[in-house]
Design an enzyme around this catalytic site. Structure first.
Site, PDB file in Angstrom:
ATOM      1  N   ASP A 216       1.876   3.610  -3.435  1.00 28.44           N
ATOM      2  CA  ASP A 216       1.561   2.500  -2.355  1.00 28.44           C
ATOM      3  C   ASP A 216       1.193   0.936  -3.263  1.00 28.44           C
ATOM      4  O   ASP A 216       0.696   1.219  -4.425  1.00 28.44           O
ATOM      5  CB  ASP A 216       0.291   2.672  -1.651  1.00 28.44           C
ATOM      6  CG  ASP A 216      -0.771   2.952  -2.168  1.00 28.44           C
ATOM      7  OD1 ASP A 216      -1.607   1.991  -2.639  1.00 28.44           O
ATOM      8  OD2 ASP A 216      -1.239   3.948  -2.715  1.00 28.44           O
ATOM      9  N   SER A 217       1.815  -0.051  -2.896  1.00 27.80           N
ATOM     10  CA  SER A 217       1.456  -1.327  -3.546  1.00 27.80           C
ATOM     11  C   SER A 217       2.025  -1.316  -4.839  1.00 27.80           C
ATOM     12  O   SER A 217       3.109  -1.058  -4.969  1.00 27.80           O
ATOM     13  CB  SER A 217      -0.067  -1.666  -3.439  1.00 27.80           C
ATOM     14  OG  SER A 217      -0.173  -3.100  -3.498  1.00 27.80           O
ATOM     15  N   ALA A 218       1.028  -1.737  -5.978  1.00 30.68           N
ATOM     16  CA  ALA A 218       1.444  -1.519  -7.185  1.00 30.68           C
ATOM     17  C   ALA A 218       2.070  -0.196  -7.459  1.00 30.68           C
ATOM     18  O   ALA A 218       2.981   0.018  -8.272  1.00 30.68           O
ATOM     19  CB  ALA A 218       0.357  -1.786  -8.170  1.00 30.68           C
TER      20      ALA A 218
ATOM     21  N   VAL B 138       5.201   2.562  -0.345  1.00 33.60           N
ATOM     22  CA  VAL B 138       4.479   2.066   0.818  1.00 33.60           C
ATOM     23  C   VAL B 138       4.002   1.003   0.589  1.00 33.60           C
ATOM     24  O   VAL B 138       3.105   0.546  -0.508  1.00 33.60           O
ATOM     25  CB  VAL B 138       3.310   3.101   1.060  1.00 33.60           C
ATOM     26  CG1 VAL B 138       2.529   2.770   2.063  1.00 33.60           C
ATOM     27  CG2 VAL B 138       4.065   4.490   1.554  1.00 33.60           C
TER      28      VAL B 138
END
Length: 307
Positions: A163-165, A195
């Site tokens: 998710d994200s980074a 995500v």
């Protein structure tokens, strides 16, 4: 007295602050819950060391199953988010998320504790993540150092997620898996789950957190943050991708841009996208029982178990 002692170099509130004198304050991901067998789901976990040299470690999760299981289970390799600067597989937020995902998807999962910036600036997180994937591949002959992987994992059904980074790391790891496939003998990456991914958007502007975590970068011309300029994108080492975005997330447009970029490039796989209405960035981590979070969990599980 040094008047610069409290000068802030970068902050990502309410999660992180770094000072110009080198001090770092992390306000998220610093709690540590021990590995266990979850009483509700039956998912077991344990901590492992991947590299003695770099001290990179991970938390391994296994669903309730006979030992050895009647059939091998898909293997999920997960990279947590946190702007490359904070977060941990061992904190309650990610431990609980992986426990729920493993139970829903009936997979074995490795949640990687890559080194964090700014103490360990990029590309070290990418190097740690690649080392973790190669460590997993060392088990494909059923002779690796970790018995849960030897006995339980299906190395022909490997998925990478984040998710994200962490989604950024998952993507870049998958690209490298295609370019340097000879280093992953016996392991097949089937798909990746991104995500709320952290990339540049259509305007090509990288967030200031990227420059802080990766001082060597040239910004939007860097393929690690801008897949649209990556000459290796068409060689990404999987054939299925799912991108999850959230309607009220400031990174929403970046996820859509990635989806559109992947559809137009020479990569010959299948990409799909799912948008959660009315939700913000990584909402599922902080409200895991809401309707949209449960739908996201089911989507990831169905993607992994798709024939």
């Amino acid at each position: 007295m040094d008047s610069t002692k409290n000068d802030v170099a970068f902050e990502f509130l309410p999660y992180f602050r770094a000072y110009k004198d080198g001090r770092v304050e992390r306000f998220f991901g610093t709690d540590r819950v021990p590995p266990s067998t979850d009483s509700k789901t039956g998912v077991s976990s344990k901590d492992i060391l991947i590299s003695q040299e770099t001290a990179v470690s991970a938390r391994l999760f296994k669903p309730t199953t006979t030992n050895p299981p009647p059939q091998k289970l898909p293997l999920l390799i997960y990279f947590h988010g946190g702007a490359f600067c904070f977060g941990s597989p061992f904190c309650s937020t990610y431990h609980n998320h992986l426990t729920s995902l493993v139970a829903e998807a009936n997979v074995i999962a490795l949640s990687v504790d890559y080194r964090l910036a700014p103490e360990h600036p990029l590309p070290l997180a990418y190097e740690d993540s690649w080392a973790a994937l190669k460590w997993v591949a060392s088990h494909s002959g059923r002779q690796g150092p970790e018995p849960w992987l030897n006995d339980t994992a299906d190395f022909e059904r490997v998925f990478i997620a984040g998710d994200s980074a962490g989604a950024n790391i998952a993507h870049n790891t998958a690209v490298k898996a295609g370019v340097e496939a000879e280093e992953l003998v016996g392991l097949k990456v089937v798909g990746i789950c991104l995500v709320h991914p952290d990339f540049v958007g259509r305007e090509g502007n990288a967030h200031k957190s990227w420059f802080f975590a990766c001082p060597e970068t040239n910004g939007s011309g860097d393929p690690r943050i801008n897949p649209a300029v990556d000459l290796s994108l068409g060689r990404m080492g999987c054939r299925r991708v799912v991108v999850c975005v959230a309607e009220k997330d400031g990174m929403r447009e970046r996820g859509w841009f990635y989806y559109e970029t992947l559809k137009k490039c020479e990569w010959d796989g299948v990409v799909e996208i799912m948008e959660a209405k009315g939700e913000e960035h990584v909402f599922h981590l902080f409200d895991p029982t809401c309707e949209n979070a449960l739908a996201l969990l089911k989507k990831l599980a169905s993607f992994i178990n798709q024939e």
